[in-house]
Design a protein around this motif. Structure first.
Motif, PDB file in Angstrom:
ATOM      1  N   ASP A  50      47.613  47.800  46.050  1.00 13.46           N
ATOM      2  CA  ASP A  50      48.500  48.228  45.220  1.00 13.46           C
ATOM      3  C   ASP A  50      48.558  48.058  43.719  1.00 13.46           C
ATOM      4  OD1 ASP A  50      51.168  47.682  43.798  1.00 13.46           O
ATOM      5  OD2 ASP A  50      52.099  47.263  45.687  1.00 13.46           O
ATOM      6  N   LEU A  51      48.501  48.983  42.985  1.00 12.04           N
ATOM      7  CA  LEU A  51      47.978  49.168  41.726  1.00 12.04           C
ATOM      8  C   LEU A  51      48.897  48.157  40.668  1.00 12.04           C
ATOM      9  CD1 LEU A  51      47.109  52.872  41.272  1.00 12.04           C
ATOM     10  CD2 LEU A  51      45.459  51.117  41.794  1.00 12.04           C
ATOM     11  N   LEU A  52      49.876  48.261  41.183  1.00 12.56           N
ATOM     12  CA  LEU A  52      50.796  47.047  40.310  1.00 12.56           C
ATOM     13  C   LEU A  52      50.673  45.605  40.441  1.00 12.56           C
ATOM     14  CD1 LEU A  52      54.197  49.427  40.857  1.00 12.56           C
ATOM     15  CD2 LEU A  52      52.331  49.283  38.709  1.00 12.56           C
ATOM     16  N   THR A  53      50.319  45.324  41.679  1.00 11.80           N
ATOM     17  CA  THR A  53      50.379  43.927  41.951  1.00 11.80           C
ATOM     18  C   THR A  53      48.766  43.628  42.135  1.00 11.80           C
ATOM     19  OG1 THR A  53      50.463  44.272  44.406  1.00 11.80           O
ATOM     20  CG2 THR A  53      52.604  43.927  43.060  1.00 11.80           C
ATOM     21  N   GLY A  54      47.767  44.276  42.360  1.00 12.41           N
ATOM     22  CA  GLY A  54      46.515  44.261  42.670  1.00 12.41           C
ATOM     23  C   GLY A  54      46.524  43.530  44.361  1.00 12.41           C
ATOM     24  N   GLU A  55      47.572  43.666  44.866  1.00 10.26           N
ATOM     25  CA  GLU A  55      47.216  43.124  46.417  1.00 10.26           C
ATOM     26  C   GLU A  55      46.503  44.361  47.065  1.00 10.26           C
ATOM     27  OE1 GLU A  55      51.047  40.967  47.781  1.00 10.26           O
ATOM     28  OE2 GLU A  55      51.646  42.602  46.734  1.00 10.26           O
ATOM     29  N   ILE A  65      36.980  39.701  56.464  1.00  9.91           N
ATOM     30  CA  ILE A  65      37.911  40.051  55.434  1.00  9.91           C
ATOM     31  C   ILE A  65      38.424  38.865  54.599  1.00  9.91           C
ATOM     32  CG2 ILE A  65      40.468  40.902  55.637  1.00  9.91           C
ATOM     33  CD1 ILE A  65      39.586  42.613  58.094  1.00  9.91           C
ATOM     34  N   GLY A  66      38.725  37.568  55.322  1.00 13.53           N
ATOM     35  CA  GLY A  66      39.066  36.463  54.668  1.00 13.53           C
ATOM     36  C   GLY A  66      37.950  35.937  53.304  1.00 13.53           C
ATOM     37  N   TYR A  67      36.808  36.386  53.651  1.00 15.54           N
ATOM     38  CA  TYR A  67      35.751  35.859  52.572  1.00 15.54           C
ATOM     39  C   TYR A  67      35.893  37.129  51.464  1.00 15.54           C
ATOM     40  CZ  TYR A  67      30.753  35.116  51.185  1.00 15.54           C
ATOM     41  OH  TYR A  67      29.682  34.806  50.574  1.00 15.54           O
ATOM     42  N   ALA A  68      36.102  38.199  51.711  1.00 18.89           N
ATOM     43  CA  ALA A  68      36.254  39.214  50.672  1.00 18.89           C
ATOM     44  C   ALA A  68      37.578  39.318  49.994  1.00 18.89           C
ATOM     45  CB  ALA A  68      35.980  40.811  51.483  1.00 18.89           C
ATOM     46  N   LEU A  69      38.446  38.764  50.636  1.00 21.44           N
ATOM     47  CA  LEU A  69      39.606  38.814  49.924  1.00 21.44           C
ATOM     48  C   LEU A  69      40.448  37.827  49.774  1.00 21.44           C
ATOM     49  CD1 LEU A  69      41.702  41.737  52.044  1.00 21.44           C
ATOM     50  CD2 LEU A  69      40.291  41.924  50.055  1.00 21.44           C
ATOM     51  N   ARG A 129      32.583  42.879  41.839  1.00 16.19           N
ATOM     52  CA  ARG A 129      31.258  42.062  41.855  1.00 16.19           C
ATOM     53  C   ARG A 129      31.428  40.545  41.992  1.00 16.19           C
ATOM     54  NH1 ARG A 129      27.031  45.491  39.855  1.00 16.19           N
ATOM     55  NH2 ARG A 129      27.691  47.289  38.681  1.00 16.19           N
ATOM     56  N   GLN A 130      32.444  40.134  42.464  1.00 16.33           N
ATOM     57  CA  GLN A 130      32.821  38.771  42.786  1.00 16.33           C
ATOM     58  C   GLN A 130      33.769  38.668  43.911  1.00 16.33           C
ATOM     59  OE1 GLN A 130      33.724  36.727  39.119  1.00 16.33           O
ATOM     60  NE2 GLN A 130      33.985  34.471  40.517  1.00 16.33           N
ATOM     61  N   TYR A 131      33.558  37.740  44.730  1.00 16.81           N
ATOM     62  CA  TYR A 131      34.400  37.551  45.790  1.00 16.81           C
ATOM     63  C   TYR A 131      34.968  36.123  45.483  1.00 16.81           C
ATOM     64  CZ  TYR A 131      32.276  40.541  49.310  1.00 16.81           C
ATOM     65  OH  TYR A 131      31.838  41.499  50.386  1.00 16.81           O
ATOM     66  N   ARG A 147      41.908  39.486  40.256  1.00 18.03           N
ATOM     67  CA  ARG A 147      40.721  40.172  39.972  1.00 18.03           C
ATOM     68  C   ARG A 147      40.578  41.637  40.208  1.00 18.03           C
ATOM     69  NH1 ARG A 147      37.311  36.167  42.655  1.00 18.03           N
ATOM     70  NH2 ARG A 147      37.564  34.639  40.982  1.00 18.03           N
ATOM     71  N   VAL A 148      41.697  42.131  41.049  1.00 19.57           N
ATOM     72  CA  VAL A 148      41.657  43.506  41.308  1.00 19.57           C
ATOM     73  C   VAL A 148      42.464  44.189  40.282  1.00 19.57           C
ATOM     74  CG1 VAL A 148      42.696  45.160  42.948  1.00 19.57           C
ATOM     75  CG2 VAL A 148      41.589  42.980  44.084  1.00 19.57           C
ATOM     76  N   LEU A 149      43.408  43.600  39.849  1.00 20.41           N
ATOM     77  CA  LEU A 149      44.221  44.057  38.706  1.00 20.41           C
ATOM     78  C   LEU A 149      43.219  44.282  37.531  1.00 20.41           C
ATOM     79  CD1 LEU A 149      47.743  42.450  38.493  1.00 20.41           C
ATOM     80  CD2 LEU A 149      46.984  44.825  39.071  1.00 20.41           C
ATOM     81  N   GLU A 150      42.437  43.162  37.239  1.00 25.65           N
ATOM     82  CA  GLU A 150      41.202  43.580  36.191  1.00 25.65           C
ATOM     83  C   GLU A 150      40.393  44.938  36.372  1.00 25.65           C
ATOM     84  OE1 GLU A 150      39.173  39.932  35.675  1.00 25.65           O
ATOM     85  OE2 GLU A 150      40.885  38.617  35.475  1.00 25.65           O
ATOM     86  N   LEU A 151      40.076  44.961  37.639  1.00 29.12           N
ATOM     87  CA  LEU A 151      39.241  46.128  37.820  1.00 29.12           C
ATOM     88  C   LEU A 151      40.281  47.353  37.756  1.00 29.12           C
ATOM     89  CD1 LEU A 151      37.482  45.301  41.203  1.00 29.12           C
ATOM     90  CD2 LEU A 151      36.607  45.295  39.180  1.00 29.12           C
ATOM     91  N   VAL A 152      41.454  47.312  37.944  1.00 30.09           N
ATOM     92  CA  VAL A 152      42.298  48.457  38.017  1.00 30.09           C
ATOM     93  C   VAL A 152      42.620  48.912  36.625  1.00 30.09           C
ATOM     94  CG1 VAL A 152      44.647  49.301  38.374  1.00 30.09           C
ATOM     95  CG2 VAL A 152      43.612  47.986  40.170  1.00 30.09           C
ATOM     96  N   GLU A 153      42.627  47.706  35.685  1.00 32.82           N
ATOM     97  CA  GLU A 153      43.042  48.387  34.561  1.00 32.82           C
ATOM     98  C   GLU A 153      42.027  48.745  33.682  1.00 32.82           C
ATOM     99  OE1 GLU A 153      44.421  44.386  33.201  1.00 32.82           O
ATOM    100  OE2 GLU A 153      46.467  44.772  34.282  1.00 32.82           O
TER     101      GLU A 153
END
Lengths: 771, 156
Positions: free
Chosen positions: A637-642, A675-679, A753-755, A761-767
């Protein structure tokens, strides 16, 4: 004469129902906290709240003044050595002069009730003199950094261990490369979160000590209890109770709990129960090592890998525990399942003033796999290649040499796993679906990620002394069969799979087989229940014992039927030829018993030899490897980073699959942990203190967080495994997290590059990625 | 210590006990009544291992004061079998390998039972949503979902 094939194909390869399931669904399985003994008291550990301090004074008189307190223990009360022996002997059962991490035990309290023990422990007065501390592994390497490691346990300063691989010449390899990618990857703790917290009960009896507990490795625990009590091993008995999950978390930690409970039991002469609260468990027991991992990978334009260079640092915490072995597995697995002529790897386990890390499913490999599989995707992108095709091109096959220059002689199913996952997921069509979705949607992006892994089965060349197993198989007088083994059921299904192997090898129905409770006084030391080795190594010991017993059964059948040749029809032995004599296995057992025959047989197996040179890092690291290819689809989700993992495909080569249903359960469960480790899974720590050691703050996947997974097995048989079986337990976790990470990176167009990939963290990537 | 007289039914059997007001239902079941099938995984209402049924609804025994079940019917995992025969939900977990270490299983079984009472033919998505309060670290939930579907089919 060849032993008759009694009932081949009846047990191995079948989805036999779990032998332990009925008691568990009925609520009748007895876990450690469900047990009690007459006169039993409850223990509480008094712990350090400082990361590094001198213990100036410990005043337990207010604790003893509590009316319900029965006993306290300090290091002075230890009759044997103040040491929890694991690989090294640096960790005390109770800190003596210096504490080295927040949560380190300093004293023990036993009281009539659990509540009273807790209340009383809070009254302990400890006078600390704080000492400088270091928490970050890179800072701990600086000259002049505070000393975290006990000096005798470290190679140098805070470096517990440094290990390396030198194969070929990486400079030459990079010179041959057309494309080079480079990156640093970081991972934090992962907590096992077995649903049943750690627990033991120590019972003083027969001049010695019996410890019941939730544990993976009873013979490790026996060593620890004998060490602290100064007793001969023969006076120490360890009995495993039904164990509610381990994942490596109950490999070495139960040794510490058992040592502490045994000390209180020795002093109070009462049975002592020590069961951790969830918060205490999260805050003070081992976890997956946080890591800083640097990679450089080179390839030719056609995708052929030429070189990989790796440097990685694991934060080991304050004591060695299993870190040297964890580091070694990380080292051996650092180059991935690929043909690479030039390999240079340097790995370091570093001491800091933090809780000791230890074994966790994958054992040092998931961290480097995050990096090597990210690098493969970065390479694929740089080369404009399909990421699955890049992996298939470099995948190890029979006859190839690994990163440690080991020639793979047999059982390499990786390439088949890759091709099967491609077909299973309809890869080409799937990519079009995802592209279409991304064109259609404004605020959501889907991505596909792949990963391939190899896994060295068993202890490997760093601990070959432990890679053995024994089994005792006994034909009972009524024809049923008892099997005693020294490896444990912790939920993975070992009892079921080992029962199947025994049934198959003896030619009896699975319902006739009973695995005996694991009690160190009654079962052979089979090494630890770790390293995905139980089916392969323990199973082969059962096969060995069963073969010996079968010879005797066959001999008895010939005497009973008075006929040299016989066949088996159903469960009945039938004489060949004119004589129509018959006998059931129960008849044969009865006959053997009545003729005073030995009805038991012991089996023994030593894993195939391995050999590794620490100077070069080269050699035969493991006797065989398992493989997997995973493919994940995520939606961001590009708005929330989920991030949601929407679909998942997994193909594994673990040799012959003994039980497809329990094997599938291992794969599904491992994927969920990955999945837990990554997310999701992040333990926040500050100055060596885990800030929120609760399930409220530490999130593991729920049923709503994991997708449906398509699972298949490619079965490249291993000639020395029971019926061709290799190991499986750890592999699914190892492969899954980075398939998810790669999918996220592809969805947002920038490299994770970081779990864990938490929304911010995803939002930073998205931006940064979508502009 | 002040105690309160508590009367309720557990697994169909009436019980009467003197309990301190702060006693957790979980401790009462496990320690006073010996019903150890109900598990404690976290003690803070996050994991669902202590799920029991109170008047047919799933409740967390670690967050329920014993006195709250006054006059009510509590069903624990020990009370689900009838005349020695496992309930189809329990049988489902066996048939689909929905059990691994088993520590979360009693809670999951009771939550699944409650789901099927409310919604006898749930979809996979509905099952995943309903069971999201019961953590399992072993199975990855897929075979748990299959267990519930197996039971739903059997109960038709």
């Amino acid at each position: 004469m060849n032993p008759t094939q009694i009932a081949e194909g009846k047990a191995v390869g079948q989805g036999v129902l779990r032998v332990d399931a009925e008691a568990k669904v009925a609520g009748q399985a007895r876990y450690i906290d469900d047990l009690g003994f007459p006169g039993m008291v409850h223990a509480q550990v008094v712990r350090s709240d400082r990361p590094h301090a001198r213990l100036r004074r410990l005043d337990l008189s207010p604790v003893l003044a509590h009316p319900k307190v029965v006993a306290v223990v300090t290091p002075r009360d230890i009759p044997g050595q103040n040491c929890v022996p694991i690989i090294y002997r640096d960790m005390p059962a109770l800190a003596e002069d210096v504490v080295r991490y927040v949560g380190e035990p300093v004293a023990l309290v036993a009281a009539e009730t659990r509540e009273a023990a807790r209340e009383a422990a809070l009254r302990a007065r400890i006078d600390f003199e704080d000492l400088p501390a270091v928490f970050d592994p890179l800072e701990a390497l600086n000259p002049g950094a505070p000393q975290a490691a006990v000096r005798e346990a470290a190679e140098q300063g805070n470096v517990f261990n440094a290990m390396r691989i030198r194969k070929g010449n990486v400079e030459e390899g990079f010179a041959q490369a057309d494309v080079i990618v480079e990156g640093e990857y970081r991972v934090g703790y992962q907590e096992h979160l077995y649903l049943e917290p750690q627990g033991v009960i120590a019972v003083p009896e027969e001049g010695g000590m019996t410890v019941y507990g939730s544990l993976q490795c009873p013979f490790y625990v026996q060593n620890a209890v004998a060490t602290v009590l100064g007793l001969p091993f023969a006076k120490v008995r360890i009995v495993q109770t039904v164990t509610g999950g381990g994942f490596g978390g109950k490999e070495d930690v139960p040794s510490h709990l058992a040592a502490m409970a045994a000390l209180l039991a020795w002093k109070s002469k009462r049975p002592v129960k020590l069961v951790y609260d969830r918060d205490e468990d999260i805050a003070t027991t081992s976890k997956r090592h946080p890591g800083i991992i640097r990679y450089r990978t080179g390839a030719k334009r056609d995708g052929t890998l030429t070189a990989v260079e790796v440097e990685f640092f694991y934060n080991a915490g304050a004591y060695q525990t299993l870190s040297s072995a964890v580091l070694w597995r990380g080292l051996i697995h650092a180059a991935g399942p690929y043909r690479i002529p030039h390999v240079k790897v340097d790995g370091y386990s570093v001491a800091t003033h933090t809780v000791p890390c230890g074994a966790f499913r994958g054992f040092g490999s998931p961290q480097v796999i995050f990096a090597h599989e990210s690098q493969m995707d970065e390479l694929a992108k740089a080369l404009g290649m399909d990421p699955l095709a890049l992996r298939a091109k470099n995948a190890l096959r029979v006859g190839d040499r690994t990163a440690t220059d080991q020639v793979l002689e047999e059982s390499v199913g990786l390439w088949e796993c890759i091709e099967r996952v491609r077909a299973l997921a309809r890869w080409d069509e799937l990519q079009r679906e995802v592209e279409e979705f991304n064109r259609r949607e404004r605020f959501r992006r889907r991505g596909l990620g792949v990963s391939t892994v190899m896994y060295g089965v068993g202890m490997g060349a760093k601990a070959p002394l432990l890679d053995k197993a024994g089994a005792y198989v006994k034909l009972e007088v009524d024809g049923s069969v008892t099997v005693a083994v020294g490896t444990t059921e912790m939920g993975q299904g070992a009892q079921t799979v080992l029962s199947q192997i025994a049934a198959e090898a003896l030619g009896v129905p699975i319902s006739s087989v009973q695995i005996a409770p694991v009690d160190t006084s009654r079962v052979p030391d089979s090494g630890p229940t770790v390293a995905s080795r139980t089916t392969t190594v323990q199973g082969q010991a059962i096969v060995d014992a069963a073969a010996k017993l079968r010879q005797r059964i066959d001999q008895a059948v010939r005497l009973i039927l008075e006929c040299p040749q016989f066949t088996l029809e159903g469960q009945t032995f039938c004489a060949s030829g004119a004589a129509r004599r018959r006998a059931t296995l129960a008849d044969v057992a009865r006959w053997m018993w009545a003729h005073n025959w030995d009805m038991g047989a012991t089996g023994w197996v030593e894993a195939a030899p391995v050999d590794w040179d620490p100077q070069t890092g080269l050699g035969k690291a493991y006797f065989v490897y398992s493989y997997a290819a995973h493919l994940a689809e995520v939606e961001v989700d590009l708005l929330t980073g989920e991030v949601k993992v929407t679909r998942f495909w997994a193909v594994h080569d673990s040799g012959k699959i003994v039980n497809p249903d329990t094997a599938r359960g291992q794969v599904l469960g491992g994927i969920a942990q990955g999945i837990g480790y990554a997310l999701l899974e992040e333990l926040v720590s500050q100055d060596g203190r885990i800030l929120y050691p609760t399930l409220t703050a530490y999130h593991i996947p729920t049923s709503a967080d994991v997708p449906e997974v398509a699972v298949e097995f490619g079965e490249a048989p291993y000639s020395a495994g029971p019926f061709g079986a290799k190991g499986l337990g750890e592999v699914p976790l190892m492969a899954s997290h980075v398939a998810v990470a790669n999918a996220i990176s592809r969805a947002v167009g920038r490299r994770l590059r970081q779990y864990p990939a938490l929304p911010q963290r995803v939002l930073e990537l998205v931006e940064g990625g979508l502009g | 210590m002040t105690t309160i007289t508590l009367r309720f039914k557990v697994n169909g059997r009436p019980v009467q006990l003197e309990v301190p007001p702060g006693r957790r239902l979980l401790d009462l079941l496990r320690q006073d009544l010996g019903l150890t099938g109900t598990k404690e995984g976290c003690g803070e209402g996050e994991c669902g291992a202590c799920t029991v049924l109170v008047d047919g609804k799933p409740r967390l025994a670690c967050l329920t004061a014993a006195v709250q079940v006054e006059g009510k019917e509590v069903v624990t995992i020990e009370g689900l079998a009838r005349e020695g025969k496992l309930h189809p939900v329990q049988e489902g977990f066996i048939q689909t390998a929905g059990v691994q270490c088993g520590f979360c299983t009693p809670g999951l079984v009771l939550a699944a039972y409650a789901l099927l009472q409310e919604n006898p033919q749930p979809t996979r998505e509905e099952i995943r949503g309903y069971l999201a309060g019961n953590l399992c670290r072993c199975t990855g939930y897929e075979q748990v979902v299959e267990a519930v579907l197996w039971a739903a089919e059997r109960l038709k």
